[in-house]
Write a protein that holds these residues in place. Sequence first.
Motif, PDB file in Angstrom:
ATOM      1  N   VAL A  52       0.855  -1.184   0.000  1.00  0.00           N
ATOM      2  CA  VAL A  52       0.000   0.000   0.000  1.00  0.00           C
ATOM      3  C   VAL A  52       0.895   1.240   0.000  1.00  0.00           C
ATOM      4  O   VAL A  52       1.765   1.383   0.855  1.00  0.00           O
ATOM      5  N   GLU A  53       0.679   2.120  -0.976  1.00  0.00           N
ATOM      6  CA  GLU A  53       1.429   3.372  -1.054  1.00  0.00           C
ATOM      7  C   GLU A  53       0.575   4.499  -0.493  1.00  0.00           C
ATOM      8  O   GLU A  53      -0.632   4.525  -0.684  1.00  0.00           O
ATOM      9  N   VAL A  54       1.226   5.429   0.191  1.00  0.00           N
ATOM     10  CA  VAL A  54       0.520   6.576   0.746  1.00  0.00           C
ATOM     11  C   VAL A  54       0.565   7.717  -0.262  1.00  0.00           C
ATOM     12  O   VAL A  54       1.637   8.091  -0.735  1.00  0.00           O
ATOM     13  N   PHE A  55      -0.619   8.243  -0.612  1.00  0.00           N
ATOM     14  CA  PHE A  55      -0.699   9.391  -1.516  1.00  0.00           C
ATOM     15  C   PHE A  55      -1.179  10.608  -0.738  1.00  0.00           C
ATOM     16  O   PHE A  55      -0.407  11.495  -0.458  1.00  0.00           O
ATOM     17  N   ARG A  56      -2.440  10.652  -0.393  1.00  0.00           N
ATOM     18  CA  ARG A  56      -2.969  11.776   0.385  1.00  0.00           C
ATOM     19  C   ARG A  56      -2.945  11.474   1.882  1.00  0.00           C
ATOM     20  O   ARG A  56      -2.458  12.249   2.675  1.00  0.00           O
ATOM     21  N   LYS A  57      -3.536  10.360   2.227  1.00  0.00           N
ATOM     22  CA  LYS A  57      -3.631   9.960   3.632  1.00  0.00           C
ATOM     23  C   LYS A  57      -3.213   8.507   3.768  1.00  0.00           C
ATOM     24  O   LYS A  57      -3.242   7.747   2.810  1.00  0.00           O
ATOM     25  N   GLU A  58      -2.866   8.140   4.979  1.00  0.00           N
ATOM     26  CA  GLU A  58      -2.468   6.765   5.263  1.00  0.00           C
ATOM     27  C   GLU A  58      -3.721   5.891   5.381  1.00  0.00           C
ATOM     28  O   GLU A  58      -4.617   6.180   6.183  1.00  0.00           O
ATOM     29  N   ALA A  59      -3.792   4.835   4.582  1.00  0.00           N
ATOM     30  CA  ALA A  59      -4.910   3.896   4.669  1.00  0.00           C
ATOM     31  C   ALA A  59      -4.833   3.180   6.013  1.00  0.00           C
ATOM     32  O   ALA A  59      -3.780   2.661   6.390  1.00  0.00           O
ATOM     33  N   HIS A  60      -5.935   3.172   6.740  1.00  0.00           N
ATOM     34  CA  HIS A  60      -5.954   2.538   8.062  1.00  0.00           C
ATOM     35  C   HIS A  60      -7.381   2.154   8.443  1.00  0.00           C
ATOM     36  O   HIS A  60      -8.341   2.562   7.792  1.00  0.00           O
ATOM     37  N   ILE A  61      -7.463   1.389   9.515  1.00  0.00           N
ATOM     38  CA  ILE A  61      -8.759   0.951  10.033  1.00  0.00           C
ATOM     39  C   ILE A  61      -8.698   0.931  11.557  1.00  0.00           C
ATOM     40  O   ILE A  61      -7.652   0.630  12.140  1.00  0.00           O
ATOM     41  N   LYS A  62      -9.816   1.288  12.189  1.00  0.00           N
ATOM     42  CA  LYS A  62      -9.931   1.231  13.645  1.00  0.00           C
ATOM     43  C   LYS A  62     -11.251   0.560  13.999  1.00  0.00           C
ATOM     44  O   LYS A  62     -12.308   0.952  13.500  1.00  0.00           O
ATOM     45  N   PHE A  63     -11.175  -0.449  14.836  1.00  0.00           N
ATOM     46  CA  PHE A  63     -12.350  -1.178  15.304  1.00  0.00           C
ATOM     47  C   PHE A  63     -12.710  -0.641  16.689  1.00  0.00           C
ATOM     48  O   PHE A  63     -11.846  -0.581  17.570  1.00  0.00           O
ATOM     49  N   ASN A  72      -9.652   5.168   6.931  1.00  0.00           N
ATOM     50  CA  ASN A  72      -9.414   5.908   5.708  1.00  0.00           C
ATOM     51  C   ASN A  72      -8.966   4.928   4.639  1.00  0.00           C
ATOM     52  O   ASN A  72      -8.106   4.077   4.888  1.00  0.00           O
ATOM     53  N   LEU A  73      -9.548   5.061   3.447  1.00  0.00           N
ATOM     54  CA  LEU A  73      -9.238   4.166   2.332  1.00  0.00           C
ATOM     55  C   LEU A  73      -7.961   4.569   1.593  1.00  0.00           C
ATOM     56  O   LEU A  73      -7.541   3.882   0.670  1.00  0.00           O
ATOM     57  N   GLY A  74      -7.357   5.670   1.982  1.00  0.00           N
ATOM     58  CA  GLY A  74      -6.173   6.200   1.311  1.00  0.00           C
ATOM     59  C   GLY A  74      -6.408   7.625   0.858  1.00  0.00           C
ATOM     60  O   GLY A  74      -5.474   8.363   0.585  1.00  0.00           O
ATOM     61  N   MET A 100     -12.704  13.067  -5.089  1.00  0.00           N
ATOM     62  CA  MET A 100     -11.889  12.623  -6.224  1.00  0.00           C
ATOM     63  C   MET A 100     -10.479  12.378  -5.683  1.00  0.00           C
ATOM     64  O   MET A 100      -9.906  13.230  -5.013  1.00  0.00           O
ATOM     65  N   CYS A 101      -9.909  11.229  -5.986  1.00  0.00           N
ATOM     66  CA  CYS A 101      -8.628  10.835  -5.405  1.00  0.00           C
ATOM     67  C   CYS A 101      -7.613  10.485  -6.491  1.00  0.00           C
ATOM     68  O   CYS A 101      -7.985   9.916  -7.523  1.00  0.00           O
ATOM     69  N   PRO A 102      -6.331  10.786  -6.243  1.00  0.00           N
ATOM     70  CA  PRO A 102      -5.301  10.514  -7.254  1.00  0.00           C
ATOM     71  C   PRO A 102      -5.022   9.029  -7.459  1.00  0.00           C
ATOM     72  O   PRO A 102      -4.624   8.622  -8.536  1.00  0.00           O
ATOM     73  N   ASN A 103      -5.201   8.207  -6.429  1.00  0.00           N
ATOM     74  CA  ASN A 103      -4.896   6.785  -6.560  1.00  0.00           C
ATOM     75  C   ASN A 103      -6.112   5.967  -6.144  1.00  0.00           C
ATOM     76  O   ASN A 103      -6.203   5.502  -5.021  1.00  0.00           O
ATOM     77  N   ILE A 104      -7.014   5.794  -7.051  1.00  0.00           N
ATOM     78  CA  ILE A 104      -8.254   5.075  -6.760  1.00  0.00           C
ATOM     79  C   ILE A 104      -8.014   3.579  -6.574  1.00  0.00           C
ATOM     80  O   ILE A 104      -8.827   2.885  -5.967  1.00  0.00           O
ATOM     81  N   LYS A 105      -6.873   3.058  -7.055  1.00  0.00           N
ATOM     82  CA  LYS A 105      -6.579   1.623  -6.920  1.00  0.00           C
ATOM     83  C   LYS A 105      -6.503   1.211  -5.448  1.00  0.00           C
ATOM     84  O   LYS A 105      -7.017   0.156  -5.070  1.00  0.00           O
TER      85      LYS A 105
END
Length: 145
Positions: A52-63, A72-74, A100-105
């Motif tokens: 996983v590459e960070v573009f705008r925000k760090e992809a993470h999950i909290k339960f 955040n999905l990225g 709209m996000c730069p890395n939708i993948k």
Amino acid sequence: MIKNMNLLVLGFLSLFVVACSSNTNVQREQLKPNVSLTNTYWKAISFFDKKVEVFRKEAHIKFQKDGKVIGNLGCNNFFGQFTQNNKNIEFSKVASTKMMCPNIKTEDSFAKVLSEAKTFKIKGESMSLFDKENKEIAEFKAVYF
């Protein structure tokens, strides 16, 4: 003679102290406790064997303990619910913002992980999610602030 005996005893004691301290360090690393699923910030490391590459925000999950999940999905934030029973996990009512996000993948992969995850495993500070065939589909690392 007593001087030689003292040196010999001192040598054995030094060797004993060094051997014990080395074992203790190895044991501490191996016995690191598992992090809790809930109330932990889980940083995304990989989805479907791709880093996983960070573009705008760090992809993470909290339960959360109340059964809610946020993260955040990225780029876009998401929220929803999860149920957990032993090592089984299921996500439901997941929705996200739609910027709209730069890395939708990354976003698409994370959304797919949430829809396909069936089980999880926590080992130390790492968590993996698995699909119905028990194939690892995501890896996360606990982050502390």
